[in-house]
Design a protein around this motif. Structure first.
Motif, mmCIF file in Angstrom:
data_model
loop_
_atom_site.group_PDB
_atom_site.id
_atom_site.type_symbol
_atom_site.label_atom_id
_atom_site.label_comp_id
_atom_site.label_asym_id
_atom_site.label_seq_id
_atom_site.Cartn_x
_atom_site.Cartn_y
_atom_site.Cartn_z
ATOM 1 N N GLY A 33 -12.193 10.735 16.496
ATOM 2 C CA GLY A 33 -13.380 10.130 15.891
ATOM 3 C C GLY A 33 -13.628 10.551 14.462
ATOM 4 O O GLY A 33 -14.576 10.077 13.832
ATOM 5 N N LYS A 34 -12.765 11.413 13.929
ATOM 6 C CA LYS A 34 -12.973 11.922 12.580
ATOM 7 C C LYS A 34 -12.095 11.205 11.565
ATOM 8 O O LYS A 34 -10.926 10.937 11.830
ATOM 9 C CB LYS A 34 -12.678 13.426 12.529
ATOM 10 C CG LYS A 34 -13.612 14.268 13.387
ATOM 11 C CD LYS A 34 -13.270 15.736 13.271
ATOM 12 C CE LYS A 34 -14.207 16.593 14.123
ATOM 13 N NZ LYS A 34 -13.849 18.037 14.019
ATOM 14 N N GLN A 35 -12.682 10.891 10.419
ATOM 15 C CA GLN A 35 -11.950 10.273 9.317
ATOM 16 C C GLN A 35 -11.787 11.332 8.230
ATOM 17 O O GLN A 35 -12.725 11.603 7.473
ATOM 18 C CB GLN A 35 -12.698 9.051 8.796
ATOM 19 C CG GLN A 35 -12.177 8.466 7.495
ATOM 20 C CD GLN A 35 -10.690 8.142 7.545
ATOM 21 O OE1 GLN A 35 -9.865 8.926 7.092
ATOM 22 N NE2 GLN A 35 -10.360 7.006 8.125
ATOM 23 N N PRO A 36 -10.617 11.947 8.115
ATOM 24 C CA PRO A 36 -10.475 13.078 7.193
ATOM 25 C C PRO A 36 -10.196 12.700 5.750
ATOM 26 O O PRO A 36 -10.241 13.556 4.864
ATOM 27 C CB PRO A 36 -9.281 13.835 7.774
ATOM 28 C CG PRO A 36 -8.427 12.748 8.365
ATOM 29 C CD PRO A 36 -9.400 11.733 8.907
ATOM 30 N N PHE A 37 -9.908 11.404 5.496
ATOM 31 C CA PHE A 37 -9.455 11.021 4.169
ATOM 32 C C PHE A 37 -10.514 10.188 3.446
ATOM 33 O O PHE A 37 -11.015 9.198 3.976
ATOM 34 C CB PHE A 37 -8.139 10.247 4.260
ATOM 35 C CG PHE A 37 -7.076 10.992 5.012
ATOM 36 C CD1 PHE A 37 -6.553 12.179 4.508
ATOM 37 C CD2 PHE A 37 -6.605 10.524 6.236
ATOM 38 C CE1 PHE A 37 -5.583 12.884 5.208
ATOM 39 C CE2 PHE A 37 -5.635 11.218 6.937
ATOM 40 C CZ PHE A 37 -5.119 12.408 6.432
ATOM 41 N N ASP A 38 -10.816 10.597 2.222
ATOM 42 C CA ASP A 38 -11.777 9.860 1.399
ATOM 43 C C ASP A 38 -11.097 8.759 0.592
ATOM 44 O O ASP A 38 -11.704 7.732 0.275
ATOM 45 C CB ASP A 38 -12.468 10.825 0.429
ATOM 46 C CG ASP A 38 -13.129 11.981 1.146
ATOM 47 O OD1 ASP A 38 -14.083 11.728 1.890
ATOM 48 O OD2 ASP A 38 -12.678 13.127 0.976
ATOM 49 N N ILE A 39 -9.840 8.991 0.243
ATOM 50 C CA ILE A 39 -9.064 8.065 -0.576
ATOM 51 C C ILE A 39 -7.724 7.849 0.104
ATOM 52 O O ILE A 39 -7.106 8.804 0.593
ATOM 53 C CB ILE A 39 -8.849 8.640 -1.989
ATOM 54 C CG1 ILE A 39 -10.201 8.880 -2.686
ATOM 55 C CG2 ILE A 39 -7.962 7.726 -2.838
ATOM 56 C CD1 ILE A 39 -10.109 9.770 -3.911
ATOM 57 N N ILE A 40 -7.271 6.612 0.166
ATOM 58 C CA ILE A 40 -5.984 6.293 0.797
ATOM 59 C C ILE A 40 -5.131 5.550 -0.217
ATOM 60 O O ILE A 40 -5.546 4.524 -0.758
ATOM 61 C CB ILE A 40 -6.173 5.440 2.061
ATOM 62 C CG1 ILE A 40 -7.076 6.168 3.064
ATOM 63 C CG2 ILE A 40 -4.827 5.125 2.700
ATOM 64 C CD1 ILE A 40 -7.408 5.342 4.303
ATOM 65 N N CYS A 41 -3.932 6.079 -0.473
ATOM 66 C CA CYS A 41 -3.028 5.480 -1.450
ATOM 67 C C CYS A 41 -1.694 5.157 -0.767
ATOM 68 O O CYS A 41 -1.111 6.031 -0.104
ATOM 69 C CB CYS A 41 -2.780 6.421 -2.621
ATOM 70 S SG CYS A 41 -4.268 6.904 -3.527
ATOM 71 N N LEU A 53 -4.806 1.637 7.911
ATOM 72 C CA LEU A 53 -5.726 2.751 8.106
ATOM 73 C C LEU A 53 -7.104 2.446 7.511
ATOM 74 O O LEU A 53 -8.133 2.783 8.103
ATOM 75 C CB LEU A 53 -5.160 4.013 7.465
ATOM 76 C CG LEU A 53 -3.905 4.605 8.101
ATOM 77 C CD1 LEU A 53 -3.403 5.774 7.262
ATOM 78 C CD2 LEU A 53 -4.160 5.043 9.525
ATOM 79 N N ALA A 54 -7.119 1.813 6.340
ATOM 80 C CA ALA A 54 -8.391 1.462 5.715
ATOM 81 C C ALA A 54 -9.163 0.454 6.550
ATOM 82 O O ALA A 54 -10.397 0.502 6.627
ATOM 83 C CB ALA A 54 -8.150 0.923 4.307
ATOM 84 N N ALA A 55 -8.437 -0.452 7.194
ATOM 85 C CA ALA A 55 -9.089 -1.458 8.033
ATOM 86 C C ALA A 55 -9.725 -0.830 9.270
ATOM 87 O O ALA A 55 -10.711 -1.349 9.811
ATOM 88 C CB ALA A 55 -8.092 -2.534 8.440
ATOM 89 N N PRO A 60 -10.832 5.448 13.481
ATOM 90 C CA PRO A 60 -9.525 6.012 13.143
ATOM 91 C C PRO A 60 -8.607 6.228 14.331
ATOM 92 O O PRO A 60 -7.401 5.975 14.239
ATOM 93 C CB PRO A 60 -9.876 7.329 12.447
ATOM 94 C CG PRO A 60 -11.280 7.644 12.858
ATOM 95 C CD PRO A 60 -11.945 6.335 13.057
ATOM 96 N N GLY A 61 -9.145 6.688 15.444
ATOM 97 C CA GLY A 61 -8.298 6.916 16.615
ATOM 98 C C GLY A 61 -7.676 5.628 17.130
ATOM 99 O O GLY A 61 -6.478 5.570 17.409
ATOM 100 N N GLU A 62 -8.482 4.599 17.245
ATOM 101 C CA GLU A 62 -7.982 3.301 17.700
ATOM 102 C C GLU A 62 -6.970 2.742 16.712
ATOM 103 O O GLU A 62 -5.945 2.159 17.105
ATOM 104 C CB GLU A 62 -9.146 2.320 17.866
ATOM 105 C CG GLU A 62 -8.708 0.932 18.320
ATOM 106 C CD GLU A 62 -9.856 -0.064 18.377
ATOM 107 O OE1 GLU A 62 -9.580 -1.285 18.477
ATOM 108 O OE2 GLU A 62 -11.034 0.373 18.315
ATOM 109 N N GLY A 63 -7.251 2.922 15.424
ATOM 110 C CA GLY A 63 -6.343 2.402 14.404
ATOM 111 C C GLY A 63 -4.966 3.024 14.489
ATOM 112 O O GLY A 63 -3.952 2.326 14.410
#
Length: 380
Positions: A33-41, A53-55, A60-63
């Motif tokens: 349930g945690k989203q550790p990333f603020d920026i995804i490149c 991942l952004a979608a 996040p777990g389901e993704g």
């Protein structure tokens, strides 16, 4: 400065399956349930994973589980046309165009990746990306592609209010990310055709990306979590008899240069800057002079050796093409083939390796994402 963690996913064609395994491990380590990333490149095939991942940033777990299942079930025909007719037609057009001296009508690629567009629309909900960015669940998404007209590395970014940047051979451009950006970023040169965006043709983002860390830093990252796709550094194919290189071997080295070497060189450069900044007393308070915390996860297995075992499982047309250009056995020939090996078995082995590598560094990863900033066996 507030901590801002960026996830950097490099390119590498089918090798990007490894990233999914690492991210699955990360999800298990910190909790689904945690989203550790603020920026995804993302760059090249890494752009596909980044957009996915952004979608799912709000789930996040389901993704990760969906991405895991999709890569495991992947097959080459879902990415590019593997039919004999398509491959023969492209090669025939190239040869005939050269013999006629024609400039127009010569294909710009050997393979046609039109199936990939449909696959991306099925995998990635771009409206969810826009929503998650607008809601601040992730601060920014950056997808990098190379402009064939200017030779610039262009980071298309959405989300964070950052000023567009212009540097030598690279720039950042605020955009509304869509399937065209991901298609462009993953268009491996010569193999896949360029994509048209706003009147310009773009190709694989790894091309001329001399500073792969740059987009994340421009978007405000203070901590970089990087997943590479290089072979283990211990494997230099020592003991293989020296012989004249094949086309595939030469192409393999060229692709490795773009997809792997630039990233490793930029990491080394960033670490040198960190050393200089940390050695100064007091540290200079100027933009870009703050130390950047870096954690890198790289494969503990040789992708080339895995690819060599799967050569015979590829579509007949591709097996023929691999034989013609000398993509056989270990080494750079198998390395070249690995970029196109969208095979469920091959991808599953890479995913499993990525998961093991993440779990082997579970405590270090947890500490890094929570802010302890350690030096782990795979961190440098």
């Amino acid at each position: 400065m507030a901590k801002s963690v960026a996830l950097i996913l490099s390119g590498g064609g089918a090798r990007a399956a490894y990233q999914v395994g690492v991210l699955r491990g990360v999800t298990e380590i910190i909790g689904p349930g945690k989203q550790p990333f603020d920026i995804i490149c993302g760059t090249s095939a890494g752009a596909i994973n980044a957009a996915h991942l952004a979608a799912f940033a709000d789930r996040p777990g389901e993704g990760i589980e969906r991405l895991h299942a999709r890569w495991r079930g992947l097959a080459a025909p879902a990415v590019y046309d593997t039919s004999w007719a398509s491959v023969a037609r492209s090669i025939g057009h190239i040869v005939s165009g050269v013999l006629r001296g024609a400039e127009n009508g010569i294909p710009s690629s050997v393979l046609d990746n039109y199936p990939l567009r449909g696959l991306l629309k099925e995998w990635i909900d771009f409206s969810a990306i826009h929503r998650n960015l607008a809601n601040g669940i992730v601060r920014a998404l950056a997808i990098t592609a190379m402009n064939y007209s200017t030779g610039e590395s262009v980071a298309f970014y959405e989300g964070r209010e950052a000023e567009a940047w212009q540097r030598v051979h690279r720039r950042g451009e605020a955009s509304r990310i869509n399937v065209d950006h991901v298609m462009a970023s993953s268009a491996i040169p010569i193999l896949f055709p360029p994509q048209r965006i706003s009147g310009h043709y773009y190709g694989d983002g790894a091309l001329r990306q001399l500073h792969p860390l740059s987009p994340a830093l421009h978007l405000g990252a203070t901590d970089l979590f990087i997943i590479g796709v290089s072979a283990n550094r211990r494997d230099r194919n020592a003991g293989i008899p020296e012989e004249s290189p094949t086309i595939a071997q030469m192409a393999g080295h060229l692709l490795n240069r773009e997809f792997i070497d630039n990233l490793e060189a930029d990491i080394e450069h960033a670490e040198k800057i960190n050393e200089l900044v940390n050695a100064s007393a007091p540290p200079p308070e100027v933009p870009g002079a703050s130390p950047v915390s870096i954690f890198v996860v790289t494969p503990s297995i040789s992708f080339d050796e895995v690819a060599a075992r799967y050569l015979r499982r590829q579509p007949h047309s591709m097996r023929f093409l691999f034989r013609v250009i000398g993509a056989r056995g270990r080494g750079a020939g198998a390395s070249f083939a690995s970029y196109l090996m969208f095979d469920g078995g091959f991808c599953t082995e890479l995913i499993d390796a990525g998961y093991r590598d993440a779990m082997d560094n579970a405590e270090a990863i947890r500490a890094f994402l929570e802010g302890a900033r350690p030096r782990a066996p795979n961190a440098r």
